[in-house]
Design a protein around this motif. Structure first.
Motif, PDB file in Angstrom:
ATOM      1  N   LYS A 288      17.841   5.807  -6.575  1.00  0.00           N
ATOM      2  CA  LYS A 288      18.091   6.985  -7.423  1.00  0.00           C
ATOM      3  C   LYS A 288      16.910   7.951  -7.379  1.00  0.00           C
ATOM      4  N   SER A 289      15.699   7.449  -7.181  1.00  0.00           N
ATOM      5  CA  SER A 289      14.553   8.336  -6.996  1.00  0.00           C
ATOM      6  C   SER A 289      14.756   9.224  -5.769  1.00  0.00           C
ATOM      7  N   LEU A 290      15.227   8.635  -4.683  1.00  0.00           N
ATOM      8  CA  LEU A 290      15.470   9.412  -3.468  1.00  0.00           C
ATOM      9  C   LEU A 290      16.531  10.476  -3.708  1.00  0.00           C
ATOM     10  N   HIS A 291      17.557  10.127  -4.476  1.00  0.00           N
ATOM     11  CA  HIS A 291      18.610  11.084  -4.811  1.00  0.00           C
ATOM     12  C   HIS A 291      18.042  12.218  -5.664  1.00  0.00           C
TER      13      HIS A 291
ATOM     14  N   LEU B 159       7.953  -0.740  -5.514  1.00  0.00           N
ATOM     15  CA  LEU B 159       7.482   0.620  -5.296  1.00  0.00           C
ATOM     16  C   LEU B 159       6.942   0.799  -3.877  1.00  0.00           C
ATOM     17  N   GLU B 160       6.381  -0.251  -3.297  1.00  0.00           N
ATOM     18  CA  GLU B 160       5.946  -0.174  -1.898  1.00  0.00           C
ATOM     19  C   GLU B 160       7.148   0.047  -0.986  1.00  0.00           C
ATOM     20  N   GLU B 161       8.243  -0.635  -1.282  1.00  0.00           N
ATOM     21  CA  GLU B 161       9.480  -0.430  -0.519  1.00  0.00           C
ATOM     22  C   GLU B 161       9.981   0.998  -0.703  1.00  0.00           C
ATOM     23  N   LEU B 162       9.892   1.520  -1.921  1.00  0.00           N
ATOM     24  CA  LEU B 162      10.309   2.899  -2.189  1.00  0.00           C
ATOM     25  C   LEU B 162       9.486   3.884  -1.358  1.00  0.00           C
ATOM     26  N   LYS B 163       8.180   3.676  -1.266  1.00  0.00           N
ATOM     27  CA  LYS B 163       7.344   4.594  -0.488  1.00  0.00           C
ATOM     28  C   LYS B 163       7.763   4.604   0.981  1.00  0.00           C
ATOM     29  N   ARG B 164       8.112   3.453   1.499  1.00  0.00           N
ATOM     30  CA  ARG B 164       8.580   3.373   2.886  1.00  0.00           C
ATOM     31  C   ARG B 164       9.882   4.144   3.062  1.00  0.00           C
ATOM     32  N   ARG B 165      10.792   3.964   2.114  1.00  0.00           N
ATOM     33  CA  ARG B 165      12.074   4.672   2.177  1.00  0.00           C
ATOM     34  C   ARG B 165      11.881   6.180   2.013  1.00  0.00           C
ATOM     35  N   ALA B 166      10.958   6.555   1.142  1.00  0.00           N
ATOM     36  CA  ALA B 166      10.701   7.980   0.899  1.00  0.00           C
ATOM     37  C   ALA B 166      10.204   8.667   2.167  1.00  0.00           C
ATOM     38  N   ARG B 167       9.355   7.990   2.934  1.00  0.00           N
ATOM     39  CA  ARG B 167       8.872   8.565   4.192  1.00  0.00           C
ATOM     40  C   ARG B 167      10.021   8.796   5.155  1.00  0.00           C
ATOM     41  N   ARG B 168      10.910   7.828   5.265  1.00  0.00           N
ATOM     42  CA  ARG B 168      12.060   7.986   6.153  1.00  0.00           C
ATOM     43  C   ARG B 168      12.964   9.117   5.684  1.00  0.00           C
ATOM     44  N   ASN B 169      13.081   9.304   4.373  1.00  0.00           N
ATOM     45  CA  ASN B 169      13.960  10.326   3.811  1.00  0.00           C
ATOM     46  C   ASN B 169      13.330  11.724   3.798  1.00  0.00           C
TER      47      ASN B 169
END
Length: 400
Positions: free
Chosen positions: A234-237, A258-268
């Protein structure tokens, strides 16, 4: 389809670890699939699909087997029962000796007269669901035993729906537009190996879950807090809805998420996101009355997503539901203080229980912590009615 002993051995191993060692089904299935690199996509799909199916109907199959599985032979017997009832022809192996399709069908018909057995849930959960949802419960629990559809959310920071549809189509994956940025996958394939996924053009996110971020009514330039961010779907959204402008704080008590989120955020391609682990109450206190918007996708029983996590019904208990209800109450009272006057808050769960949803909100609004708050909207999404995960979404505004 021909049955292979290696496939069934993998399923039996996964079931043993899920039910006797307490492993989470998704992680255990992933572990088993990685254990043999020689397996093709069809082999992997067979193992995953049938493991999940047996987890889903574990109580019913154990009843038909007449034994609570303990030994390797017991797990193979459960697998045989599942396969027979799904029209497979069993090999003449000693593990399947004594299993008769007609006898099983007769026993199944008798078992289906008992809802808890038919839907393969604990008695306490059947009683709770009936008490909370009344006449809706029977259709709800039946829908939660169906296989969940796969839905994608287009990442508007990098693509539009047409781009994603065309990109996936070139790799043989057909998707159909649902609404807004949601796309329905019509055939199950490994989406995470696609070029479109690696480029961050989409995320896998159920359609019900996709309703939470837009409900917050964010605007570019605001300070937005996702206070129970987890791995951050939902943060990415929210970042996409904010057009990468403003400040997005993603908080969670689990730093590894949150480390996983940072990885996803870079891809997004997300540029306005900052992660912050909640290591003490000071993290929340420092944000008192500073946020324009706060999303509280709170910890919950997860009963709305049993189709995706069927093992959850065997890990839950009446006591664990009570504990999570109290945790929600505390989070709503404490974290709502981050919203400044004139700001808004979305309270959401992936639960179908009113005590976690509307009743939780009513208690908040009638408490001292809820003074100065008004309820703008609330929606309960049920799988049999809305077609996707069970979910609850509400929006409140702070007037002072």
């Amino acid at each position: 389809m021909k049955l292979y002993a290696a496939h069934l051995h993998a399923i039996a191993e996964a079931l043993q670890n899920i039910f006797r060692e307490g492993a989470y089904a998704d992680r255990e299935i992933a572990r088993v699939l990685k254990a043999d690199k020689r397996r093709g996509s069809n082999d992997r799909a067979f193992i995953a699909e049938h493991t999940y199916a047996i987890v889903r109907y574990y109580r019913l199959y154990a009843h038909l087997a007449g034994v609570e599985p303990q030994s390797k032979a017991d797990w193979w017997r459960l697998i045989g029962i599942h396969l027979l009832l799904n029209d497979y022809q069993l090999p003449d192996w000693r593990e399947f000796q004594g299993l008769d399709r007609e006898e099983l069908q007769s026993a199944l018909e008798a078992a289906r007269q008992d809802r808890a057995l038919r839907e393969s849930i604990p008695d306490w959960l059947d009683a709770l669901g009936a008490s909370e949802l009344g006449e809706e419960w029977e259709a709800t629990i039946a829908a939660l035993n169906e296989q969940a559809p796969v839905v994608l959310r287009v990442n508007r920071l990098k693509a539009d729906a047409v781009t994603v549809i065309e990109s996936l189509g070139r790799e043989g994956i057909v998707v159909e537009p649902l609404a807004d940025d949601a796309l329905l996958v019509t055939e199950r394939k490994n989406l995470f190996r696609t070029k479109a996924f690696r480029q961050g053009l989409f995320e896998v996110q159920d359609y019900s879950s996709q309703q939470a971020a837009p409900a917050l009514e964010v605007e570019p330039g605001q300070l937005v807090v996702d206070a129970c961010a987890g791995a951050g779907g939902k943060s990415l959204h929210l970042a996409a809805l904010m057009e990468n402008k403003g400040r997005l704080l993603s908080l969670d008590i689990h730093g590894w998420k949150l480390e996983e989120l940072k990885r996803r955020a870079r891809r997004n391609g997300v540029a306005n996101l900052e992660t912050r682990p909640i290591t003490s109450t000071k993290v929340i206190k420092r944000l008192t009355a500073k946020a324009d918007r706060v999303l509280l996708d709170v910890p919950c029983s997860g009963l709305g997503v049993l189709r995706r996590n069927p093992d959850a019904k065997w890990k839950l208990s009446p006591e664990s539901v009570d504990r999570v209800v109290e945790e929600q109450r505390q989070i709503l009272a404490d974290y709502s203080r981050m919203v400044k006057p004139g700001g808004k808050l979305v309270y959401a769960t992936c639960s179908i229980l009113p005590r976690e949803n509307g009743e939780q909100l009513a208690a908040f609004l009638s408490s001292p912590a809820g003074e100065g708050w008004e309820l703008e909207e609330e929606r309960s999404l049920l799988p049999q009615r809305d077609g996707y995960d069970g979910f609850f979404i509400s929006r409140l505004s702070r007037t002072r």
